[in-house]
Design a protein around this motif. Structure first.
Motif, PDB file in Angstrom:
ATOM      1  N   TYR A   1     -14.471 -34.635   3.398  1.00  0.00           N
ATOM      2  CA  TYR A   1     -15.177 -33.406   3.785  1.00  0.00           C
ATOM      3  C   TYR A   1     -16.590 -33.396   3.205  1.00  0.00           C
ATOM      4  CZ  TYR A   1     -16.242 -28.432   4.208  1.00  0.00           C
ATOM      5  OH  TYR A   1     -16.859 -27.231   4.508  1.00  0.00           O
ATOM      6  N   ALA A   2     -16.726 -33.831   1.951  1.00  0.00           N
ATOM      7  CA  ALA A   2     -18.040 -33.857   1.306  1.00  0.00           C
ATOM      8  C   ALA A   2     -18.993 -34.794   2.043  1.00  0.00           C
ATOM      9  CB  ALA A   2     -17.886 -34.282  -0.155  1.00  0.00           C
ATOM     10  N   ASP A   3     -18.491 -35.943   2.511  1.00  0.00           N
ATOM     11  CA  ASP A   3     -19.336 -36.870   3.265  1.00  0.00           C
ATOM     12  C   ASP A   3     -19.847 -36.234   4.558  1.00  0.00           C
ATOM     13  OD1 ASP A   3     -19.170 -38.916   1.434  1.00  0.00           O
ATOM     14  OD2 ASP A   3     -17.473 -39.897   2.408  1.00  0.00           O
ATOM     15  N   ALA A   4     -18.980 -35.476   5.223  1.00  0.00           N
ATOM     16  CA  ALA A   4     -19.367 -34.866   6.491  1.00  0.00           C
ATOM     17  C   ALA A   4     -20.419 -33.783   6.295  1.00  0.00           C
ATOM     18  CB  ALA A   4     -18.132 -34.290   7.187  1.00  0.00           C
ATOM     19  N   ILE A   5     -20.320 -33.033   5.208  1.00  0.00           N
ATOM     20  CA  ILE A   5     -21.187 -31.881   5.006  1.00  0.00           C
ATOM     21  C   ILE A   5     -22.472 -32.219   4.245  1.00  0.00           C
ATOM     22  CG2 ILE A   5     -20.324 -31.088   2.770  1.00  0.00           C
ATOM     23  CD1 ILE A   5     -20.834 -28.888   5.881  1.00  0.00           C
ATOM     24  N   ALA A   6     -22.566 -33.406   3.638  1.00  0.00           N
ATOM     25  CA  ALA A   6     -23.690 -33.738   2.756  1.00  0.00           C
ATOM     26  C   ALA A   6     -25.062 -33.615   3.415  1.00  0.00           C
ATOM     27  CB  ALA A   6     -23.496 -35.143   2.184  1.00  0.00           C
ATOM     28  N   PRO A   7     -25.312 -34.246   4.598  1.00  0.00           N
ATOM     29  CA  PRO A   7     -26.642 -34.085   5.200  1.00  0.00           C
ATOM     30  C   PRO A   7     -26.974 -32.638   5.521  1.00  0.00           C
ATOM     31  CG  PRO A   7     -25.440 -35.896   6.216  1.00  0.00           C
ATOM     32  CD  PRO A   7     -24.458 -35.149   5.385  1.00  0.00           C
ATOM     33  N   GLY A   8     -25.976 -31.883   5.949  1.00  0.00           N
ATOM     34  CA  GLY A   8     -26.203 -30.477   6.257  1.00  0.00           C
ATOM     35  C   GLY A   8     -26.609 -29.680   5.031  1.00  0.00           C
ATOM     36  N   ILE A   9     -26.041 -30.014   3.867  1.00  0.00           N
ATOM     37  CA  ILE A   9     -26.429 -29.327   2.637  1.00  0.00           C
ATOM     38  C   ILE A   9     -27.895 -29.610   2.318  1.00  0.00           C
ATOM     39  CG2 ILE A   9     -26.043 -29.192   0.147  1.00  0.00           C
ATOM     40  CD1 ILE A   9     -23.124 -29.741   0.621  1.00  0.00           C
ATOM     41  N   ALA A  10     -28.307 -30.859   2.520  1.00  0.00           N
ATOM     42  CA  ALA A  10     -29.707 -31.209   2.266  1.00  0.00           C
ATOM     43  C   ALA A  10     -30.643 -30.417   3.167  1.00  0.00           C
ATOM     44  CB  ALA A  10     -29.908 -32.713   2.465  1.00  0.00           C
ATOM     45  N   PHE A  11     -30.299 -30.307   4.452  1.00  0.00           N
ATOM     46  CA  PHE A  11     -31.134 -29.530   5.371  1.00  0.00           C
ATOM     47  C   PHE A  11     -31.103 -28.041   5.019  1.00  0.00           C
ATOM     48  CE2 PHE A  11     -30.115 -33.092   8.493  1.00  0.00           C
ATOM     49  CZ  PHE A  11     -31.307 -33.755   8.217  1.00  0.00           C
ATOM     50  N   ALA A  12     -29.950 -27.560   4.563  1.00  0.00           N
ATOM     51  CA  ALA A  12     -29.849 -26.159   4.151  1.00  0.00           C
ATOM     52  C   ALA A  12     -30.769 -25.886   2.952  1.00  0.00           C
ATOM     53  CB  ALA A  12     -28.404 -25.820   3.794  1.00  0.00           C
TER      54      ALA A  12
ATOM     55  N   VAL B   1     -23.141 -25.847   8.310  1.00  0.00           N
ATOM     56  CA  VAL B   1     -21.816 -25.787   8.930  1.00  0.00           C
ATOM     57  C   VAL B   1     -21.854 -26.405  10.326  1.00  0.00           C
ATOM     58  CG1 VAL B   1     -20.042 -24.223   9.823  1.00  0.00           C
ATOM     59  CG2 VAL B   1     -21.084 -23.789   7.594  1.00  0.00           C
ATOM     60  N   TRP B   2     -22.905 -26.130  11.087  1.00  0.00           N
ATOM     61  CA  TRP B   2     -23.019 -26.683  12.443  1.00  0.00           C
ATOM     62  C   TRP B   2     -23.068 -28.208  12.419  1.00  0.00           C
ATOM     63  CZ3 TRP B   2     -27.326 -29.447  14.327  1.00  0.00           C
ATOM     64  CH2 TRP B   2     -27.255 -29.783  15.679  1.00  0.00           C
ATOM     65  N   LEU B   3     -23.948 -28.770  11.588  1.00  0.00           N
ATOM     66  CA  LEU B   3     -24.061 -30.227  11.514  1.00  0.00           C
ATOM     67  C   LEU B   3     -22.803 -30.845  10.914  1.00  0.00           C
ATOM     68  CD1 LEU B   3     -25.718 -32.770  11.901  1.00  0.00           C
ATOM     69  CD2 LEU B   3     -26.776 -32.368   9.663  1.00  0.00           C
ATOM     70  N   GLY B   4     -22.264 -30.202   9.893  1.00  0.00           N
ATOM     71  CA  GLY B   4     -21.039 -30.716   9.287  1.00  0.00           C
ATOM     72  C   GLY B   4     -19.890 -30.758  10.284  1.00  0.00           C
ATOM     73  N   ASN B   5     -19.804 -29.750  11.151  1.00  0.00           N
ATOM     74  CA  ASN B   5     -18.745 -29.723  12.163  1.00  0.00           C
ATOM     75  C   ASN B   5     -18.878 -30.887  13.141  1.00  0.00           C
ATOM     76  OD1 ASN B   5     -16.490 -28.203  13.585  1.00  0.00           O
ATOM     77  ND2 ASN B   5     -18.029 -28.227  15.203  1.00  0.00           N
ATOM     78  N   LYS B   6     -20.102 -31.172  13.578  1.00  0.00           N
ATOM     79  CA  LYS B   6     -20.331 -32.297  14.496  1.00  0.00           C
ATOM     80  C   LYS B   6     -19.944 -33.620  13.831  1.00  0.00           C
ATOM     81  CE  LYS B   6     -24.007 -32.486  17.013  1.00  0.00           C
ATOM     82  NZ  LYS B   6     -23.439 -32.440  18.352  1.00  0.00           N
ATOM     83  N   ARG B   7     -20.311 -33.794  12.585  1.00  0.00           N
ATOM     84  CA  ARG B   7     -19.994 -35.036  11.882  1.00  0.00           C
ATOM     85  C   ARG B   7     -18.494 -35.150  11.619  1.00  0.00           C
ATOM     86  NH1 ARG B   7     -23.503 -37.950   9.086  1.00  0.00           N
ATOM     87  NH2 ARG B   7     -22.181 -38.006   7.225  1.00  0.00           N
ATOM     88  N   TRP B   8     -17.849 -34.030  11.346  1.00  0.00           N
ATOM     89  CA  TRP B   8     -16.406 -34.042  11.082  1.00  0.00           C
ATOM     90  C   TRP B   8     -15.633 -34.429  12.338  1.00  0.00           C
ATOM     91  CZ3 TRP B   8     -13.544 -34.294   6.959  1.00  0.00           C
ATOM     92  CH2 TRP B   8     -12.199 -33.942   7.002  1.00  0.00           C
ATOM     93  N   ILE B   9     -16.013 -33.879  13.464  1.00  0.00           N
ATOM     94  CA  ILE B   9     -15.357 -34.221  14.733  1.00  0.00           C
ATOM     95  C   ILE B   9     -15.568 -35.696  15.054  1.00  0.00           C
ATOM     96  CG2 ILE B   9     -15.342 -33.782  17.220  1.00  0.00           C
ATOM     97  CD1 ILE B   9     -16.073 -30.895  16.609  1.00  0.00           C
ATOM     98  N   ALA B  10     -16.785 -36.202  14.790  1.00  0.00           N
ATOM     99  CA  ALA B  10     -17.069 -37.613  15.048  1.00  0.00           C
ATOM    100  C   ALA B  10     -16.195 -38.533  14.204  1.00  0.00           C
ATOM    101  CB  ALA B  10     -18.554 -37.910  14.775  1.00  0.00           C
ATOM    102  N   ARG B  11     -15.773 -38.068  13.035  1.00  0.00           N
ATOM    103  CA  ARG B  11     -14.897 -38.861  12.165  1.00  0.00           C
ATOM    104  C   ARG B  11     -13.425 -38.723  12.538  1.00  0.00           C
ATOM    105  NH1 ARG B  11     -15.793 -40.450   7.128  1.00  0.00           N
ATOM    106  NH2 ARG B  11     -13.782 -41.436   7.531  1.00  0.00           N
ATOM    107  N   GLY B  12     -13.119 -37.889  13.545  1.00  0.00           N
ATOM    108  CA  GLY B  12     -11.741 -37.714  13.969  1.00  0.00           C
ATOM    109  C   GLY B  12     -11.114 -36.419  13.516  1.00  0.00           C
ATOM    110  N   GLY B  13     -11.907 -35.522  12.930  1.00  0.00           N
ATOM    111  CA  GLY B  13     -11.383 -34.242  12.477  1.00  0.00           C
ATOM    112  C   GLY B  13     -11.275 -33.232  13.609  1.00  0.00           C
ATOM    113  N   ARG B  14     -10.728 -32.066  13.291  1.00  0.00           N
ATOM    114  CA  ARG B  14     -10.514 -31.014  14.278  1.00  0.00           C
ATOM    115  C   ARG B  14     -11.681 -30.037  14.273  1.00  0.00           C
ATOM    116  NH1 ARG B  14      -4.976 -30.040  15.461  1.00  0.00           N
ATOM    117  NH2 ARG B  14      -5.307 -27.794  15.355  1.00  0.00           N
ATOM    118  N   PRO B  15     -12.079 -29.520  15.443  1.00  0.00           N
ATOM    119  CA  PRO B  15     -13.148 -28.516  15.487  1.00  0.00           C
ATOM    120  C   PRO B  15     -12.759 -27.276  14.690  1.00  0.00           C
ATOM    121  CG  PRO B  15     -12.678 -29.380  17.685  1.00  0.00           C
ATOM    122  CD  PRO B  15     -11.587 -29.887  16.793  1.00  0.00           C
TER     123      PRO B  15
END
Length: 357
Positions: free
Chosen positions: A125-136, A36-50
């Motif tokens: 959303y899946a693109d933003a969270i994908a690396p974080g899932i791998a680390f999880a 969730v932490w990494l996905g949030n950083k990637r989502w914000i970088a893509r223009g999403g909301r915190p």
């Protein structure tokens, strides 16, 4: 006796008074937080909301846990529903047994529900969270180490895993630490997804598909090394077949998606999303509007002051004009009296002339 090896913990649970603290559960929880932490950083970088990633994870994580457990129980049903087994153990998630295939599949359903509520495209959303899932996954695999499970063939390599428990049909000895192999592989998959997503501007779910395909490659050869009981089809373990099928589906999606929807999404989240975030947006708008209201009030006060000043100036001018008018009128009243003063003089002279005559 081996000179070098990876020791196994004597037990996978610690007790804080009456409360059990299980290593397997801790690994799962830590992995979720990292994703969730990494996905949030990637989502914000893509223009999403915190906060959007966490809000959707509230739906995705429970669905994923249920899906992972269902896949494990269905594919290894004999562990819970065969003769001499207690079916209640199927609900004991803390003892291990979460299938990543079911977790991803049903977790995607939960994520779809969360994305739909906020008007967000699921692929982005899946693109933003994908690396974080791998680390999880990399972190979660250490839960198998606490439970002394998911190991490979016997070996004498320096990094062999020493199994000491004989529960569940285990044979104490030294084995390939397949849990460690998969953990390291997942770390590499996570970094691959980050690099490829930036290098090739992967969007519309292609980063997630790359993560899935890369994970399946590693899972295939790691699964082949495992010696725990599993169903076999045409000489291959069930999870090997699953990895092969999912790999082909992921690659097909990457190819077709690149042709139909190249590049990345221009907008990943609307400015005023539906759901809980709308209230936050309204509060932000209200907070932003407060200074303007204060400025308007100040401007109104200044305008009133100026109007009062103009009114006072007009009143003063009117007062001065009235005073000047009164002064002029006073002078006018005095001048006729002054002109009448010679009349007594003329009358006096006439009287004197009469006397002389």
């Amino acid at each position: 006796m081996e000179l070098a090896y990876i020791p196994s913990p004597s037990h996978g649970v610690l007790y804080l008074g009456p409360v059990p603290l299980r290593g397997y559960a801790f690994c799962i929880i830590i992995g979720v937080f990292v994703a969730v932490w990494l996905g949030n950083k990637r989502w914000i970088a893509r223009g999403g909301r915190p906060g959007t990633v966490a809000d959707i994870a509230v739906w995705a994580v429970p669905f994923g846990l249920v899906g992972g457990r269902l896949y494990h129980v269905i594919t290894d049903y004999e562990l819970y529903f065969s003769d001499g087994r207690d079916w209640v153990n199927a609900f004991k998630v803390w003892e291990g047994g979460l299938g990543i295939w079911g977790a991803i599949a049903l977790g995607a359903v939960g994520a779809w529900i969360g994305c739909r509520r906020r008007g967000i495209p699921l692929p982005a959303y899946a693109d933003a969270i994908a690396p974080g899932i791998a680390f999880a996954q990399a972190i979660g695999r250490w839960g198998n180490w606490f439970n002394q499970e998911l190991y490979g063939h016997a070996t004498h390599v320096p990094w062999a895993l020493h199994i000491t428990s004989s529960e569940g049909g285990r044979v104490p000895g030294y084995y390939h630490p397949t849990f460690l192999y998969e953990s390291l592989w997942c770390v590499g998959v996570g970094f691959l997804a980050i690099w490829a997503g930036r290098r090739f501007a992967l969007g519309h779910g292609r980063t997630f598909a790359l993560y899935v395909a890369a994970y399946c490659v590693g899972r295939g050869w790691i699964e082949y090394m495992r010696v725990d009981d599993a169903h076999h089809i045409l000489g291959l373990r069930l999870n090997d077949w699953t990895a092969l099928i999912v790999f082909l589906l992921a690659v097909t999606y990457i190819v077709l998606s690149a042709k139909l929807r190249p590049g990345q999404e221009a907008v990943v989240e609307p400015a005023a999303p539906d759901g809980p975030a709308e209230e936050g947006a309204a509060e932000d708008a209200e907070a932003d509007a407060e200074p303007d209201a204060g400025a308007d009030a100040k401007a109104g006060t200044d305008a009133d002051a100026k109007a009062d000043a103009v009114t006072m100036t007009k009143a003063e001018a009117k007062g001065k004009a009235e005073a000047k008018g009164k002064e002029t009128a006073g002078k006018a009243d005095v001048e006729p009296d002054a002109e009448a003063e010679p009349e007594p003089v003329e009358a006096k002279d006439t009287a004197e002339s009469a006397k002389k005559g």
